[in-house]
Scaffold this motif. Structure first.
Motif, PDB file in Angstrom:
ATOM      1  N   CYS A 164       5.616   6.088  -0.174  1.00  0.00           N
ATOM      2  CA  CYS A 164       5.911   6.127   1.256  1.00  0.00           C
ATOM      3  C   CYS A 164       7.419   6.001   1.437  1.00  0.00           C
ATOM      4  O   CYS A 164       8.022   5.050   0.937  1.00  0.00           O
ATOM      5  N   SER A 165       8.019   6.956   2.132  1.00  0.00           N
ATOM      6  CA  SER A 165       9.465   6.981   2.346  1.00  0.00           C
ATOM      7  C   SER A 165       9.785   6.517   3.753  1.00  0.00           C
ATOM      8  O   SER A 165       9.046   6.808   4.694  1.00  0.00           O
ATOM      9  N   TYR A 166      10.912   5.824   3.905  1.00  0.00           N
ATOM     10  CA  TYR A 166      11.297   5.321   5.216  1.00  0.00           C
ATOM     11  C   TYR A 166      12.765   5.620   5.498  1.00  0.00           C
ATOM     12  O   TYR A 166      13.542   5.937   4.599  1.00  0.00           O
ATOM     13  N   GLY A 167      13.123   5.527   6.768  1.00  0.00           N
ATOM     14  CA  GLY A 167      14.470   5.849   7.199  1.00  0.00           C
ATOM     15  C   GLY A 167      15.463   4.729   6.957  1.00  0.00           C
ATOM     16  O   GLY A 167      15.101   3.584   6.677  1.00  0.00           O
ATOM     17  N   GLU A 168      16.713   5.072   7.081  1.00  0.00           N
ATOM     18  CA  GLU A 168      17.804   4.119   6.912  1.00  0.00           C
ATOM     19  C   GLU A 168      17.673   2.983   7.924  1.00  0.00           C
ATOM     20  O   GLU A 168      17.295   3.196   9.069  1.00  0.00           O
ATOM     21  N   GLY A 169      17.948   1.777   7.471  1.00  0.00           N
ATOM     22  CA  GLY A 169      17.890   0.610   8.340  1.00  0.00           C
ATOM     23  C   GLY A 169      16.635  -0.228   8.153  1.00  0.00           C
ATOM     24  O   GLY A 169      16.547  -1.342   8.658  1.00  0.00           O
ATOM     25  N   TYR A 170      15.652   0.287   7.410  1.00  0.00           N
ATOM     26  CA  TYR A 170      14.397  -0.443   7.190  1.00  0.00           C
ATOM     27  C   TYR A 170      14.328  -1.120   5.823  1.00  0.00           C
ATOM     28  O   TYR A 170      13.301  -1.668   5.459  1.00  0.00           O
ATOM     29  N   GLU A 171      15.402  -1.077   5.075  1.00  0.00           N
ATOM     30  CA  GLU A 171      15.390  -1.596   3.706  1.00  0.00           C
ATOM     31  C   GLU A 171      14.924  -3.043   3.617  1.00  0.00           C
ATOM     32  O   GLU A 171      14.145  -3.385   2.724  1.00  0.00           O
ATOM     33  N   SER A 172      15.371  -3.909   4.494  1.00  0.00           N
ATOM     34  CA  SER A 172      15.062  -5.340   4.364  1.00  0.00           C
ATOM     35  C   SER A 172      13.801  -5.775   5.108  1.00  0.00           C
ATOM     36  O   SER A 172      13.443  -6.944   5.085  1.00  0.00           O
ATOM     37  N   TYR A 173      13.106  -4.843   5.727  1.00  0.00           N
ATOM     38  CA  TYR A 173      11.849  -5.183   6.401  1.00  0.00           C
ATOM     39  C   TYR A 173      10.723  -5.253   5.367  1.00  0.00           C
ATOM     40  O   TYR A 173      10.762  -4.582   4.343  1.00  0.00           O
ATOM     41  N   SER A 174       9.696  -6.043   5.672  1.00  0.00           N
ATOM     42  CA  SER A 174       8.557  -6.098   4.751  1.00  0.00           C
ATOM     43  C   SER A 174       7.722  -4.830   4.906  1.00  0.00           C
ATOM     44  O   SER A 174       7.593  -4.282   5.994  1.00  0.00           O
ATOM     45  N   LYS A 175       7.185  -4.378   3.794  1.00  0.00           N
ATOM     46  CA  LYS A 175       6.352  -3.168   3.755  1.00  0.00           C
ATOM     47  C   LYS A 175       4.930  -3.602   3.419  1.00  0.00           C
ATOM     48  O   LYS A 175       4.713  -4.634   2.802  1.00  0.00           O
ATOM     49  N   TYR A 176       3.950  -2.777   3.832  1.00  0.00           N
ATOM     50  CA  TYR A 176       2.565  -3.163   3.561  1.00  0.00           C
ATOM     51  C   TYR A 176       1.648  -1.973   3.342  1.00  0.00           C
ATOM     52  O   TYR A 176       1.949  -0.846   3.710  1.00  0.00           O
ATOM     53  N   TRP A 177       0.506  -2.286   2.721  1.00  0.00           N
ATOM     54  CA  TRP A 177      -0.605  -1.358   2.472  1.00  0.00           C
ATOM     55  C   TRP A 177      -1.801  -1.989   3.160  1.00  0.00           C
ATOM     56  O   TRP A 177      -2.127  -3.149   2.915  1.00  0.00           O
ATOM     57  N   TYR A 178      -2.439  -1.247   4.037  1.00  0.00           N
ATOM     58  CA  TYR A 178      -3.424  -1.821   4.952  1.00  0.00           C
ATOM     59  C   TYR A 178      -4.632  -0.895   5.072  1.00  0.00           C
ATOM     60  O   TYR A 178      -4.489   0.322   5.065  1.00  0.00           O
ATOM     61  N   ARG A 179      -5.792  -1.500   5.194  1.00  0.00           N
ATOM     62  CA  ARG A 179      -7.015  -0.753   5.499  1.00  0.00           C
ATOM     63  C   ARG A 179      -7.738  -1.530   6.579  1.00  0.00           C
ATOM     64  O   ARG A 179      -7.947  -2.742   6.456  1.00  0.00           O
ATOM     65  N   GLU A 180      -8.128  -0.823   7.645  1.00  0.00           N
ATOM     66  CA  GLU A 180      -8.709  -1.502   8.801  1.00  0.00           C
ATOM     67  C   GLU A 180      -9.867  -2.416   8.444  1.00  0.00           C
ATOM     68  O   GLU A 180      -9.936  -3.549   8.897  1.00  0.00           O
ATOM     69  N   SER A 181     -10.768  -1.965   7.619  1.00  0.00           N
ATOM     70  CA  SER A 181     -11.940  -2.780   7.285  1.00  0.00           C
ATOM     71  C   SER A 181     -11.606  -3.938   6.341  1.00  0.00           C
ATOM     72  O   SER A 181     -12.384  -4.878   6.230  1.00  0.00           O
ATOM     73  N   TRP A 182     -10.440  -3.879   5.659  1.00  0.00           N
ATOM     74  CA  TRP A 182     -10.079  -4.912   4.695  1.00  0.00           C
ATOM     75  C   TRP A 182      -8.879  -5.744   5.127  1.00  0.00           C
ATOM     76  O   TRP A 182      -8.627  -6.793   4.562  1.00  0.00           O
TER      77      TRP A 182
END
Length: 130
Positions: A36-54
């Protein structure tokens, strides 16, 4: 005017801030790797993997340290502005829709992208009888 909807879409926070692969496939018993690629400025934010049922399956703290939770690991690369989720030992129950996402300030919506995980039948090896 048609230009207004396009401009308003570009100005909405989070638009095009995160892009996943759309669909990934892996064999039962094998693994899948999701980038998953993200734009400039999001480097220090937490990233996650999510599934609605879990719920949240793996979540980083905003650093590049790998997070491992069961069969799932998440590693962020700030220089490349992407994070990688690896799901090992796939089972048919792992098939479904997930979100790769970035946690932002509480009053802003998180940039997310849907990722469809498809689990294909594993390869079975049989010895031929003589």
């Amino acid at each position: 005017m048609r230009i207004f909807p396009v401009l308003s879409w570009m100005l909405i926070p989070g638009c095009w801030a995160l892009t996943g692969p759309g669909t990934v496939r892996g064999p039962a018993g094998g693994s899948v790797i999701v980038n998953c690629s993200y734009g400039e400025g999001y480097e220090s934010y937490s990233k996650y993997w999510y599934r609605e049922s879990w719920g949240y399956i793996a979540e980083s703290s905003g650093t590049e340290a790998e997070v491992k939770r069961g069969r799932v690991s998440l590693r962020d690369n700030h220089r490349r502005r992407s994070f990688t989720v690896t799901v090992e030992n796939l089972a048919s129950a792992d098939a479904g829709t997930y979100l790769c996402g970035i946690h932002r300030i509480w009053f802003l919506s998180d940039p997310v992208d849907n990722v469809q995980v498809i689990v294909t039948p594993g390869i079975s090896l049989r010895c031929s009888e003589r």
